[in-house]
Design a protein around this motif. Structure first.
Motif: not given
Length: 235
Positions: A86-98, A136-143, A147-149
């Protein structure tokens, strides 16, 4: 007040405050984990893949969090393909899969500080290789970044922790008060820490840095084949 402990002691101070870091040399350079032992490097060097038990050991436990009440005891799991962490989130499905498709194990733990009700949550995602963790870090950091916080978030300076890192604070987060989200990569792991408060009390820059340093050091210890022992302290 928060510092981190292990074995041995070195002090860091600011006016009116004293911080302690045991098990690492004094200063931000001491907490730089890139290239140390099994901690890996930014190019995906020889970092150790962690077992399920080792992933659980990276998460701070009650012994590592004096003064905090356990809300969620450390637990590691193997992800089910149809149910990514549940904590693994990304801005689109492709990045989330990666980011989420190659996780070997993941885990969470959570605490509440007794005097003021500050909430603190940790999560760790483990991979077979540092290169996978970097993607994974790159995708998660982007998400999670910016201002996500919360609205108008500002960067928090946490020094040169881990191989990659960033931290942000907003005056109003999900609990209605100040909140922070910090992300780190240490070798084959991606780490996250969030803080929240219902009132006006802020989890200070020093506290954010100390907690991030504690978490990064525990990940480094585990990847070096050691039992994670880094813990908070302060006076």
């Amino acid at each position: 007040m928060i510092g981190t402990t292990d074995e041995g002691e070195a002090g860091m101070s600011r006016p009116g405050k004293r911080w302690y870091v045991r098990g690492v040399a004094a200063g931000a350079a001491a907490l730089m984990l890139a290239g140390c032992g099994g901690g890996g490097d930014g190019d995906g060097g020889a970092a150790k893949a962690l077992t399920k038990a080792e992933v659980a050991s990276v998460l701070p436990d009650a012994k590592a969090m004096p003064g905090w009440r356990t809300q969620l005891a450390p637990e590691a799991r193997k992800p089910a393909p149809e149910y990514p962490p549940t904590v693994c989130l990304a801005k689109d499905s492709k990045k989330r899969a990666a980011a989420c498709g190659k996780i070997t194990y993941w885990g969470v733990s959570g605490y509440v500080r007794k005097p003021d009700g500050t909430s603190l949550n940790f999560w760790v995602l483990a991979y077979k290789e540092a290169k996978e963790a970097g993607t994974a870090y790159d995708a998660l950091a982007e998400y999670y970044g910016g201002d996500r916080v919360g609205p108008d978030a500002q960067p928090v300076e946490i020094g040169e922790l881990g191989d990659e890192r960033e931290s942000h604070r907003a005056a109003t987060g999900t609990m209605g008060g100040p909140a922070t989200i910090t992300q780190l990569r240490v070798g084959t792991t991606v780490l996250g820490v969030s803080s929240g408060n219902q009132g006006a009390k802020t989890f200070t820059d020093q506290e954010v840095k100390a907690v991030a340093g504690l978490f990064a050091e525990r990940a480094r210890q585990a990847q070096n084949g050691e039992k994670p022992t880094s813990a908070l302290t302060g006076q």
